[in-house]
Every structure is written in C-alpha cells, then in structure tokens.
Design a protein around this motif. Structure first.
Motif, mmCIF file in Angstrom:
data_model
loop_
_atom_site.group_PDB
_atom_site.id
_atom_site.type_symbol
_atom_site.label_atom_id
_atom_site.label_comp_id
_atom_site.label_asym_id
_atom_site.label_seq_id
_atom_site.Cartn_x
_atom_site.Cartn_y
_atom_site.Cartn_z
ATOM 1 N N HIS A 492 0.841 -1.205 0.000
ATOM 2 C CA HIS A 492 0.000 0.000 0.000
ATOM 3 C C HIS A 492 0.874 1.253 0.000
ATOM 4 N N ALA A 493 1.921 1.245 0.807
ATOM 5 C CA ALA A 493 2.820 2.399 0.867
ATOM 6 C C ALA A 493 3.484 2.648 -0.480
ATOM 7 N N MET A 494 3.883 1.572 -1.153
ATOM 8 C CA MET A 494 4.538 1.742 -2.456
ATOM 9 C C MET A 494 3.573 2.286 -3.505
ATOM 10 N N GLU A 495 2.306 1.920 -3.400
ATOM 11 C CA GLU A 495 1.302 2.485 -4.303
ATOM 12 C C GLU A 495 1.111 3.975 -4.071
ATOM 13 N N LEU A 496 1.440 4.431 -2.867
ATOM 14 C CA LEU A 496 1.253 5.835 -2.500
ATOM 15 C C LEU A 496 2.538 6.647 -2.604
ATOM 16 N N GLY A 497 3.510 6.161 -3.366
ATOM 17 C CA GLY A 497 4.696 6.970 -3.616
ATOM 18 C C GLY A 497 5.969 6.514 -2.940
ATOM 19 N N GLN A 498 5.921 5.404 -2.207
ATOM 20 C CA GLN A 498 7.118 4.937 -1.511
ATOM 21 C C GLN A 498 7.877 3.861 -2.298
ATOM 22 N N ALA A 499 7.515 3.691 -3.580
ATOM 23 C CA ALA A 499 8.119 2.619 -4.371
ATOM 24 C C ALA A 499 9.588 2.876 -4.708
ATOM 25 N N ARG A 500 10.069 4.087 -4.495
ATOM 26 C CA ARG A 500 11.477 4.391 -4.754
ATOM 27 C C ARG A 500 12.204 4.780 -3.465
ATOM 28 N N THR A 501 11.670 4.287 -2.362
ATOM 29 C CA THR A 501 12.320 4.497 -1.065
ATOM 30 C C THR A 501 13.069 3.218 -0.705
ATOM 31 N N PRO A 502 14.407 3.260 -0.685
ATOM 32 C CA PRO A 502 15.179 2.018 -0.545
ATOM 33 C C PRO A 502 14.821 1.194 0.682
ATOM 34 N N TRP A 503 14.644 1.830 1.850
ATOM 35 C CA TRP A 503 14.382 1.018 3.040
ATOM 36 C C TRP A 503 13.018 0.330 2.956
ATOM 37 N N VAL A 504 12.054 0.961 2.258
ATOM 38 C CA VAL A 504 10.741 0.333 2.089
ATOM 39 C C VAL A 504 10.873 -0.903 1.198
ATOM 40 N N LEU A 505 11.602 -0.781 0.115
ATOM 41 C CA LEU A 505 11.824 -1.929 -0.772
ATOM 42 C C LEU A 505 12.592 -3.040 -0.056
ATOM 43 N N ALA A 506 13.590 -2.648 0.737
ATOM 44 C CA ALA A 506 14.358 -3.642 1.485
ATOM 45 C C ALA A 506 13.458 -4.371 2.485
ATOM 46 N N ALA A 507 12.616 -3.608 3.159
ATOM 47 C CA ALA A 507 11.688 -4.222 4.116
ATOM 48 C C ALA A 507 10.716 -5.166 3.413
ATOM 49 N N ARG A 508 10.266 -4.753 2.226
ATOM 50 C CA ARG A 508 9.347 -5.616 1.474
ATOM 51 C C ARG A 508 10.042 -6.907 1.037
ATOM 52 N N SER A 509 11.325 -6.823 0.734
ATOM 53 C CA SER A 509 12.091 -8.009 0.369
ATOM 54 C C SER A 509 12.166 -8.986 1.540
ATOM 55 N N ILE A 510 12.437 -8.433 2.739
ATOM 56 C CA ILE A 510 12.532 -9.277 3.930
ATOM 57 C C ILE A 510 11.179 -9.914 4.241
ATOM 58 N N ALA A 511 10.099 -9.128 4.061
ATOM 59 C CA ALA A 511 8.753 -9.676 4.287
ATOM 60 C C ALA A 511 8.469 -10.820 3.311
ATOM 61 N N ALA A 512 8.827 -10.621 2.052
ATOM 62 C CA ALA A 512 8.606 -11.675 1.054
ATOM 63 C C ALA A 512 9.387 -12.933 1.409
ATOM 64 N N LEU A 513 10.611 -12.753 1.891
ATOM 65 C CA LEU A 513 11.433 -13.900 2.267
ATOM 66 C C LEU A 513 10.777 -14.672 3.410
#
Length: 567
Positions: A492-513
């Motif tokens: 949801h955060a990435m849909e709202l403009g956080q898709a190019r925030t590195p720590w958000v992407l990193a956190a999403r990677s850890i969640a996916a793992l």
C-alpha cells in the motif's frame, strides 16, 4: 369563484435575494437586490445582503463597500457586524475582526453562526483549544447548524484524522443537504481519504451544483491529477478560476500538473513562491528541488539546498538531487559525500533545523509563531538546549491554547531527553492537530511499545493515503513477526509513492522472504540495491535474498556492508 381568482401577494425582492443567496446563486441575488434598490429599499436594509453576496464571490472590495461603514438596519446589525468580522478575517486583520464580532455578540450572544466565526478567529489567532470550545458552544446552541457541524468536522479532521473528520462531515451533510459549501468540504475530505468515486458522487448529487462551484471544480481537478489524468486536471483547474490563486493547495496542484507536462521551469517558479511561504514542508521542498534539477537549475539547486541536504534532517531524496547537481557541475567530491549520507540515511527522529540563529533583542518575549520556531530550532541545533527549553516553556505559558506552542515545547523537551514532559506537550498539541510528524514523535516518546503501535494503527486507519505512515506501521508489525500484514501495508505504501524508497523496498524483500516468496524477495532487494547500492539496508536485504550458488556475490556484498557499517 372570485376568491379563486385572487393573486398571491408578490414576493419581496429582498426575500427573493435571501433565498437565492441561501442557494449560492449570487448572480440572481444581485439582480433582485438591484431591483430592491430601485423600489426604494434603504441601503442600510440591503447592505448585509450585498455584503454577503460579495463574500460568497470572494470580492472583498465590493464586500468592503457594503460592510465597511458598519451602517446596517436595526434588524440586520447583528448579522452585519458578523459579516464585517468575516471580511476583516479574510483580509488578515484579526484584531478588527474581533472587534466586529464583539459588536455582533452584544446584539445577539446566542447566535450559533457567530460562535462558529469566533471559533475560526480563535483558531487563526493561535487559540486552538478555545476554538474547539467555541465550536462546541455553537453546536450546543444549534445542533443542526450546518456551519457549526462543518467547523467541528474540520477540527476533528485535524486532530483525529481524515476518517474521523469525514464521518462528522457526513453527519453534517445529512442534516444540511442543500449546504453547498459543506457538500464540497465533505467531498474534498473523501478524496483525501482515497474515496474518489464517493467524492465525485457527493459533488454530483442534488443537481450537481456543488460540482460546478469553483472549489468543487478544484476538488475534481485534484482527483483527476491523483488518477494521472493530467489533461483533465488542467482543464478542471483552469475552469475553477484558481490558476492565479496564492492559496498553497492551488499552487501545489498547479506545480504538479506542470511537472507532469514537463513544464519544469514554470513548476519551479510556482514552487519557489510556495517554498518561501512553507519552508518546513518537505514535500514542497523536494518537489522544488526536483523541478530545478530537471529545468537546468543545478547551480540554483546547490545554492538553495546544499546546506539543508548536509544536515541530519535532510532527506535522502534531497541529498541525491543535490549530489547529482554537484556531479553535473563537476564537483565529484561533494557529490560523493552526499551520496554516502543518503545511503546511510536513518529514519530516526531529529529536530528540524531552523534558519541561521541571529540574536534578536528581547527574543525571549518578542518572538512568536514562525520566528520563534526557527529561533528555538536553531538553539537546539546549536547545542543550547537548556535555553530552548526555557524559551519554549515561556511561549507555551503565554499561549496555552496554541497547539503549535505545545508542539514546540515537546520538541525542546524531547531534545533535552525529558521524554515524559515531551509526551505531555505532544499530547496537548495532538488534541488540536495531529500531522504525521507530530504523530510519529508522539509514538516515539511512548514507554509502552504496544501503545505506540496502537497509535500508529489509529493514525493509518484515519489517514489511509499517507504512504510513509503505512510503511512505518509495517516496520512495527514486522518487528512483531506479523509479516502478512506488514507486506500488505508495504505494498500500500509503495502504491502511495514509496516505491522508490530504498528502506521500504528492502523491508518488502525481507517480508517476502519470511512469506516464502523467494522470487519476490530477490526482485525487491535488487530494486532497493539499484536505487542505492551503498545503502546498508538494501545490501542486507540482497544478501538474504540471493539464491544458493551465489556465494561469491554474497561475500562481496558482505565485505561492502562491513566496510560501510564499521566505517
């Protein structure tokens, strides 16, 4: 038969004008009022209606002509002085507005409309707590008063969030369905909550008169822009008549449309004016810096924002923009330093730096508002925290009803390490207004992590369009092992403009793992690493996401991570 043929008495043009103004039809009301003048009605009897029509249209010069002299008939004086107060408030003359409201109060102390105006005046004058009490007084006098309900909903929206505010505004509209201003206000709040279809339905209901008003058109322009329909957004924006407006929200929309149309120079000019008025608005600052970077204004970008980017409070995005500007100007050393800062960006709280500290005679008592804010922040940044706390306490005592004063006091106490006092000040401020930076600070000073999390959940529930808040809450959920909810919030955060925030992407990677989505984990980690190859969070996520057989790549990344974290 003769009785059936009698004609009903003709409606007075004054009564007709009142009905037309109630519908918001100022053009027809002007015609009726001019007819009343021709029929011999006294100017004192018509001054209130002419003034009200002018205020509705935003024509302050015409309103001054009719309301300024203060010459009203005995039956219209209370309303006349109330409208005069509104005019003074619209022109920024708050003491004169207070005087006019006092005269209206002496004539009609139990007017709910007057108490709403008094509340708005108190809010603008920094007496927000007293404004809330005035709104409650207005509702006690008239529970069905549309303006009182609207004002209380606006106050709730500031203090409790968009969700709570929209619920109150919905109740208000149910009681006052023909109140055009209220209908537009409710639609605007629905749009901010992310309910665009509902907002449009509200505007188009009951004949669509709300949709055709200038503000209704502006709300539709905002909805169109959020939906990436920038051509439609520009058309609606121009039809709203807001193109040359100096209202911050209209300036921001104008700049966003220009950016979408690649009119970067025009956007930069608009954002320059807006940044001057709102120097602490990080979104405006970042958009301004972006517009400069895309319009060939690298030197101006460095001149304006190099110092802010070098501060601890500078965002990683601003640091990267300034770094790229330095690169284009051939200064690779400064560019590299800022790139390193951006990679090591911390999400912890910092007190925002103020402008350069300058000694001002009598500063402990003479300064107020933005000046005092800047002075206090400069004192904190300069290490003179004790003086900042003393000054902030004095300011809060002098203006006990000001949410801003309490927020400043909380910042000063927080910088001194007095968490209990900071929490109390932040809580007092949040009763008036709870913007995201304050909500985050308030959560950070809680001793109970569960309470801090509940506060974040409440904020996200009431402000579902805040991507940064959703990401921070996801981080808190991940810490508790709630990976499913964390992943949903990060998406949801990435849909709202956080898709190019590195720590958000990193956190999403850890969640996916943790959700056993190894392909997704690798994709998110690669995206984070591509954005900031020297970001420790991105490197860590990529190390965890790399599949078996990539030992050489893992070793290289681990060595890079160690060099970054040890220094």
């Amino acid at each position: 038969m003769g009785g059936c043929g009698e004609q009903e008495p003709e409606t007075s043009p004054v009564d007709t004008a009142r009905a037309q103004l109630a519908r918001g039809d100022t053009l027809a009301a002007h015609v009726s009022l001019e007819r009343a003048l021709e029929q011999g009605f006294a100017r004192e009897e018509l001054a209130v209606l002419f003034g009200e029509a002018a205020l509705i249209e935003g024509n302050l010069t015409a309103a001054r002509k009719w309301l300024g002299p203060g010459k009203f008939s005995a039956g219209t004086s209370a309303i006349g002085f109330r409208l005069l107060g509104r005019l003074e408030m619209a022109e920024g003359n708050l003491p004169a507005a207070g005087t006019a409201f006092d005269r209206s109060y002496r004539l009609d102390p139990d007017s709910a409309d007057l108490w709403v105006d008094i509340g708005r005046l108190r809010y603008r004058g920094g007496e927000q707590v007293q404004a809330i009490k005035a709104a409650e007084r207005a509702l006690a006098l008239d529970p069905d008063n549309g303006e009182a309900l609207q004002f209380r909903g606006q106050l709730a929206r500031d203090a409790e969030g968009l969700g709570a505010g929209s619920a109150l505004l919905e109740q208000a509209l149910e009681r006052q369905p023909d109140d055009i201003a209220l209908r537009v206000e409710y639609a605007a709040t629905l749009a901010d909550v992310g309910r665009a279809k509902d907002a449009l339905a509200v505007l188009r209901a009951r004949g669509g008169r709300a949709a055709a008003t200038p503000r209704g058109l502006f709300v539709q322009a905002v909805i169109a822009a959020r939906g990436q329909k920038f051509g439609l957004a520009r058309d609606l924006f121009e039809r709203s008549g807001s193109v040359r407006s100096e209202v911050p929200s209209t300036q921001l929309l104008s700049a966003i449309i220009d950016l979408a149309d690649e009119n970067y120079a025009s956007a930069a000019l608009t954002l320059d004016r807006l940044h001057t008025r709102q120097p602490d608005n990080r979104r405006v600052r970042n958009l301004f810096a972006y517009a400069l970077s895309r319009s060939g204004g690298e030197r101006e970008l460095v001149h304006r924002f190099a110092a802010a980017a070098a501060e601890k409070a500078g965002s990683a995005y601003l640091q990267l923009l300034v770094a790229r500007a330095y690169e284009s100007l051939g200064d690779r050393k400064r560019a590299a330093a800022l790139i390193d800062m951006a990679a090591l960006d911390e999400t912890g709280l910092v007190v925002l730096p103020g402008r350069a500290l300058q000694e001002v005679p009598g500063a402990s008592t003479a300064l107020g508002g933005a000046q005092l804010r800047d002075y206090l922040r400069a004192e904190i940044a300069g290490g003179d925290i004790a003086a900042a706390v003393k000054r902030a306490r004095a300011f809060a005592q002098r203006f006990p009803g000001s949410g801003d004063a309490q927020s400043l006091l909380g910042d000063a106490e927080f910088a001194q390490g007095n968490k209990l006092a900071a929490r109390a000040a932040y809580e007092r401020s949040a009763r008036v207004r709870r913007p995201w930076p304050l909500a985050l600070r308030l959560a950070s000073v809680q001793d109970d992590p569960a309470r801090a999390r509940r506060m974040l959940e409440e904020y996200v529930r009431n402000n579902p369009m805040n991507g940064e808040a959703a990401a921070v809450l996801a981080d808190a959920l991940a810490a508790q092992g709630e990976w499913g909810r964390a992943a949903q919030l990060l998406d949801h955060a990435m849909e709202l403009g956080q898709a190019r925030t590195p720590w958000v992407l990193a956190a999403r990677s850890i969640a996916a793992l943790n959700l056993e989505d190894r392909d997704g984990a690798l994709d998110f980690a690669l995206d984070a690493h591509e954005l900031q190859p020297m970001n420790p969070l991105a490197i860590s996520a990529l190390i965890g996401a790399l599949p078996a057989g990539e030992e050489a790549a893992k070793s290289e990344l681990e060595a890079k991570l160690q060099s970054l974290t040890t220094g």
